[in-house]
Design an enzyme around this catalytic site. Structure first.
Site, PDB file in Angstrom:
ATOM      1  N   SER A 129       0.834  -1.209   0.000  1.00  0.00           N
ATOM      2  CA  SER A 129       0.000   0.000   0.000  1.00  0.00           C
ATOM      3  C   SER A 129       0.861   1.248   0.000  1.00  0.00           C
ATOM      4  CB  SER A 129      -0.849  -0.020   1.275  1.00  0.00           C
ATOM      5  OG  SER A 129      -1.462   1.226   1.484  1.00  0.00           O
ATOM      6  N   TYR A 167      -1.587  -0.256  10.467  1.00  0.00           N
ATOM      7  CA  TYR A 167      -1.877  -0.866   9.164  1.00  0.00           C
ATOM      8  C   TYR A 167      -0.677  -0.714   8.220  1.00  0.00           C
ATOM      9  CZ  TYR A 167      -3.402  -1.160   4.370  1.00  0.00           C
ATOM     10  OH  TYR A 167      -3.454  -1.470   3.030  1.00  0.00           O
ATOM     11  N   LYS A 213       2.141  -3.491   6.553  1.00  0.00           N
ATOM     12  CA  LYS A 213       2.430  -3.621   5.115  1.00  0.00           C
ATOM     13  C   LYS A 213       3.937  -3.527   4.864  1.00  0.00           C
ATOM     14  CE  LYS A 213      -1.444  -4.692   3.586  1.00  0.00           C
ATOM     15  NZ  LYS A 213      -1.669  -5.920   2.796  1.00  0.00           N
TER      16      LYS A 213
HETATM   17  C1  WQD Z   1      -9.308  10.253   0.216  1.00  0.00           C
HETATM   18  C2  WQD Z   1      -9.374  11.756   0.360  1.00  0.00           C
HETATM   19  C3  WQD Z   1      -9.838  12.488   2.605  1.00  0.00           C
HETATM   20  C4  WQD Z   1     -13.942  10.963   2.808  1.00  0.00           C
HETATM   21  C5  WQD Z   1      -6.769   5.471   2.786  1.00  0.00           C
HETATM   22  C6  WQD Z   1      -5.653   4.763   3.498  1.00  0.00           C
HETATM   23  C7  WQD Z   1      -4.749   4.102   2.506  1.00  0.00           C
HETATM   24  C8  WQD Z   1      -5.517   3.174   1.608  1.00  0.00           C
HETATM   25  C9  WQD Z   1      -6.654   3.885   0.965  1.00  0.00           C
HETATM   26  C10 WQD Z   1      -5.783   0.894   2.283  1.00  0.00           C
HETATM   27  C11 WQD Z   1      -8.683  12.268   1.637  1.00  0.00           C
HETATM   28  C12 WQD Z   1     -10.949  12.869   1.677  1.00  0.00           C
HETATM   29  C13 WQD Z   1     -12.658  11.280   2.441  1.00  0.00           C
HETATM   30  C14 WQD Z   1     -14.927  12.018   2.871  1.00  0.00           C
HETATM   31  C15 WQD Z   1     -13.244  13.581   2.171  1.00  0.00           C
HETATM   32  N1  WQD Z   1      -6.055   2.099   2.366  1.00  0.00           N
HETATM   33  N2  WQD Z   1     -12.299  12.557   2.129  1.00  0.00           N
HETATM   34  N3  WQD Z   1     -14.516  13.268   2.531  1.00  0.00           N
HETATM   35  O1  WQD Z   1      -7.032   8.494   3.321  1.00  0.00           O
HETATM   36  O2  WQD Z   1      -6.171   8.738   0.957  1.00  0.00           O
HETATM   37  O3  WQD Z   1      -6.219   6.517   2.012  1.00  0.00           O
HETATM   38  O4  WQD Z   1      -7.446   4.523   1.941  1.00  0.00           O
HETATM   39  O5  WQD Z   1      -5.516  -0.062   1.835  1.00  0.00           O
HETATM   40  O6  WQD Z   1      -3.787   3.429   3.204  1.00  0.00           O
HETATM   41  O7  WQD Z   1      -4.945   5.709   4.267  1.00  0.00           O
HETATM   42  O8  WQD Z   1      -8.330   7.534   1.354  1.00  0.00           O
HETATM   43  O9  WQD Z   1     -10.650   7.498   0.569  1.00  0.00           O
HETATM   44  O10 WQD Z   1     -10.206   7.851   3.035  1.00  0.00           O
HETATM   45  O11 WQD Z   1      -9.666   9.654   1.433  1.00  0.00           O
HETATM   46  O12 WQD Z   1     -12.941  14.737   1.894  1.00  0.00           O
HETATM   47  O13 WQD Z   1     -16.098  11.795   3.197  1.00  0.00           O
HETATM   48  O14 WQD Z   1     -10.754  12.114   0.510  1.00  0.00           O
HETATM   49  O15 WQD Z   1      -9.587  13.510   3.529  1.00  0.00           O
HETATM   50  O16 WQD Z   1      -8.094  13.496   1.330  1.00  0.00           O
HETATM   51  P1  WQD Z   1      -6.891   7.945   1.973  1.00  0.00           P
HETATM   52  P2  WQD Z   1      -9.791   8.069   1.632  1.00  0.00           P
END
Ligand code: WQD
Length: 314
Positions: A116, A140, A144
């Site tokens: 990841s 997490y 990885k």
């Molecule tokens: C994306 C962007 C949020 C929800 C995570 C893990 C990573 C991987 C993928 C595992 C961010 C923003 C989100 C909302 C928003 N996981 N957001 N409103 O955090 O980049 O990655 O998932 O395998 O390890 O850390 O993904 O989809 O949570 O967020 O504005 O309702 O969307 O702040 O900038 P992230 P995400």
């Protein structure tokens, strides 16, 4: 025809990889404990073994006649890993220990590992190269990194050809019955809000980015799945040991994702800006040259295709 073991093959990503491995002409054995995986998502042409990767005996039996393993089975929720670190160490690190032991016992010499972008934490530079320091910010991400180290170390001691795929933000669906059933990530969260008649939320609009919202590298799950087949081809063909970013190399901001959703659903989704979520780096975009050169693979599908396929599959 070669035979491959796919752990976690009943999950969101795994059910795509299972289909693509079959389409590549391989036989496929799926090993999944169905804790989050869904039995009906395993293609009928694949064999299903319902067992945990922690069950070394079951894995050893499933490896009979197998030339390589795609290892996806793992826990993957960042927040949960902070609350329950031991669960993540047991499942992800313990799972890898058990799997590598079984592979060692029976002499399986090829491995594609699901890693990841979480291994990088908050990088100093974006786009991120594979040589960037590994500084995970959650249990997490730590599990990885440890998984990558374990594969690398085993490959020093015995014959093992391996690729670690560092996924960026996976989205979309390859078919209407293969959507992401969890609501952990941005696009599923937007659709859930809309289904409930609520406003989708933008977590922070004061980041040092062009529009103030966070930038991520969203990749279509079908493109990601194709990278696994290319990696399986590579480890079968030659002895390698390499970690590769799997992204598009192009970032999209949260506001751009909201615009893409509005376009797909045919109306303004009325996203509202709320405060930052703790621990979100402003920008995470992959350097993708190494994957292109090593695998002869690159992502083809657009953000609109991710959003529209996720919408159709919700
Ligand atoms: C994306 C962007 C949020 C929800 C995570 C893990 C990573 C991987 C993928 C595992 C961010 C923003 C989100 C909302 C928003 N996981 N957001 N409103 O955090 O980049 O990655 O998932 O395998 O390890 O850390 O993904 O989809 O949570 O967020 O504005 O309702 O969307 O702040 O900038 P992230 P995400």
């Amino acid at each position: 025809m070669s035979r491959w073991l796919l752990t976690g093959g009943a999950g969101y990503i795994g059910s795509h990889v299972a289909r693509d491995l079959l389409a590549s002409g391989r036989e496929v054995v799926v090993l999944d404990d169905l804790s989050t995986g869904i039995r009906e998502r395993v293609p009928v042409d694949a064999e299903l073994v319902v067992a945990s990767v922690l069950d070394t005996d079951a894995v050893r039996r499933a490896l009979d006649g197998v030339s390589g393993v795609v290892h996806l089975a793992a826990k993957k929720a960042v927040g949960e890993s902070v609350e329950q670190p031991l669960l993540y160490y047991r499942e992800n690190v313990g799972g890898m220990t058990s799997l590598l032991q079984a592979m060692d016992d029976v002499g399986t010499a090829c491995m594609v590992y699901s890693s990841s972008a979480a291994v990088y934490g908050e990088p100093a530079w974006s786009p991120i190269s594979e040589d960037s320091p590994l500084q995970p910010l959650s249990p997490y991400g730590e599990t990885k990194v440890i998984g990558e180290w374990m594969v690398r170390d085993v490959a020093v001691a015995r014959p093992l050809s391996w690729v670690s795929l560092r996924y960026f933000n996976v989205a979309g669906a390859g078919a209407i019955n293969l959507g992401d059933p969890s609501v952990n990530n941005l696009i599923p969260m937007v659709f859930r809000a809309l289904d409930r008649g609520e406003s989708p939320q933008i977590f922070g609009t004061d980041y040092p980015t062009l529009d103030g919202s966070c930038i991520r590298d969203y990749i279509h799950v079908s493109d990601l799945s194709a990278a696994h087949v290319a990696a399986a081809d590579l480890v079968e063909r030659e002895v390698v040991g390499v970690a590769l970013n799997v992204g598009t190399g192009v970032g999209a901001s949260v506001i751009e994702v909201m615009d893409a959703v509005s376009e797909v659903v045919g109306r303004d989704v009325g996203a509202v800006a709320v405060g930052r979520r703790a621990g979100d780096p402003p920008e995470l975009v992959a350097q993708v040259m190494r994957a292109q050169e090593t695998l002869g693979w690159s992502a083809r599908r657009s953000l609109t295709e991710m959003v529209s396929s996720a919408y159709a599959a919700r």
